[in-house]
Motif scaffolding. Structure first.
Motif, PDB file in Angstrom:
ATOM      1  N   ALA A   1       1.016 -28.642 -27.153  1.00 20.18           N
ATOM      2  CA  ALA A   1       2.145 -28.528 -28.097  1.00 20.18           C
ATOM      3  C   ALA A   1       3.060 -27.373 -27.704  1.00 20.18           C
ATOM      4  O   ALA A   1       3.596 -26.656 -28.556  1.00 20.18           O
ATOM      5  CB  ALA A   1       1.638 -28.363 -29.529  1.00 20.18           C
TER       6      ALA A   1
ATOM      7  N   HIS B   1       8.553 -25.197 -32.508  1.00 21.75           N
ATOM      8  CA  HIS B   1       7.443 -26.132 -32.307  1.00 21.75           C
ATOM      9  C   HIS B   1       7.847 -27.273 -31.380  1.00 21.75           C
ATOM     10  O   HIS B   1       9.036 -27.527 -31.163  1.00 21.75           O
ATOM     11  CB  HIS B   1       6.970 -26.701 -33.654  1.00 21.75           C
TER      12      HIS B   1
ATOM     13  N   ARG C   1       6.519 -31.268 -31.109  1.00 22.45           N
ATOM     14  CA  ARG C   1       5.643 -32.274 -31.705  1.00 22.45           C
ATOM     15  C   ARG C   1       5.941 -33.642 -31.101  1.00 22.45           C
ATOM     16  O   ARG C   1       7.068 -33.928 -30.690  1.00 22.45           O
ATOM     17  CB  ARG C   1       5.852 -32.335 -33.223  1.00 22.45           C
TER      18      ARG C   1
END
Length: 313
Positions: A32, A70, A72
């Protein structure tokens, strides 16, 4: 205006994702993180990012949601993850299977010979097998033309046969000289001779084996000697020839190697002279500089050395 391809042209194959792209996807999904995935793959982060963009363009969908905080998988990425991991695992397993196959091939030596030389080759190969039990040996017999073709195209690694001119790229080690002889019933009027000329056989019904370079050599000599070829039987098998000779029906013309290993009862084997016809028996293989497999090089060198002690008597 967009041009259409001609109706008969083959379809253009679709581009396929590369291993680099698939491995990049797997590591980004696992970590990730592009930076940690790049570190795991020993790639720069820009190179990894470019690989993922190429994969997304190729698939026509976004595979990752990216932000400053992030990374994802998108729904499409989630759906693709299992399939991509299966593809990579299949590739890895296939590569391992290929390596095992090649390791097995590297430890296999394929040896062929003309039938009349098998009794020379087999004992030497048996000794070699005892010294190298880790190497698998495959033995086969061939007509000389087939033997040379199989050596040339790589079906065989080593061959023992007749040197009538080597194919480019092959090396040869002389083993023995083989002469043509007459085989007669031991009750035949010529059987006590020390040697026979071809002229001595002009009135005799003859038998020869039907195929190969030795047949051509015999027929050419009989023509030169004025023999009646119509009275010569052309046979396929040595057993047939010896049966006719033992019965006194024919005089056989054959190479001396074919007489070794045969039952000598009831037979006389007499050399032929004027002319004396011989064949060079050689051990052949790809030239050392073209032979990549160590097992073949080692086997060829050892067989050549041991076969040199054999001479056709």
């Amino acid at each position: 205006m967009t041009k259409c391809p001609p109706p008969d042209s083959p379809p253009v194959p679709a581009r396929q994702p590369t291993l680099r792209q698939l491995r990049g996807f797997k590591e980004v999904a696992r970590h990730a993180s592009f930076s940690r995935a790049a570190q795991a793959l020993a790639l720069s982060q820009p190179a990894l990012s470019a690989a993922i963009r190429e994969l997304e363009a190729l698939m026509g969908v976004a595979l990752f949601e990216r932000s400053t905080h992030h990374v994802r998988l998108t729904p499409a990425g989630l759906a693709a993850r299992a399939q991509i991991e299966w593809l990579l695992n299949s590739y890895t397993q296939g590569a391992e299977d290929l390596r095992r196959l090649l390791d097995t091939q590297a430890a296999t030596v394929r040896i062929g010979c003309i039938p009349s030389t098998m009794h020379l080759l087999a004992p030497v190969v048996a000794q070699w097998r005892l010294r190298h039990p880790d190497v698998a040996l495959i033995l086969s017999d061939h007509l000389n033309d087939e033997l040379m073709a199989a050596l040339g195209n790589g079906e065989l690694d080593i061959g023992l046969g007749l040197d009538f001119g080597l194919t480019p790229g092959l090396a040869a080690a002389f083993v023995a000289e083989d002469e043509l002889v007459a085989v007669l019933a031991d009750t035949h009027r010529l059987s006590r001779r020390q040697a026979l000329t071809w002229q001595d056989l002009n009135a005799e019904p003859l038998a020869v084996l039907s195929r190969g370079s030795t047949y051509e050599m015999i027929v050419s000599t009989l023509r030169q000697q004025g023999s009646d070829l119509a009275a010569t039987d052309t046979l396929n098998y040595t057993d047939t020839l010896y049966s006719l000779v033992r019965a006194g029906l024919r005089v056989g013309l054959i190479s001396r190697l074919y007489t070794q290993g045969q039952r000598q009862d009831g037979l006389a084997i007499v050399p032929l002279r004027r002319p004396r016809l011989t064949r060079r028996i050689c051990l052949m293989a790809r030239a050392p500089e073209q032979q990549a497999r160590a097992a073949v090089r080692r086997c060829y060198a050892e067989l050549a050395e041991r076969l040199r002690v054999h001479n056709v008597e």
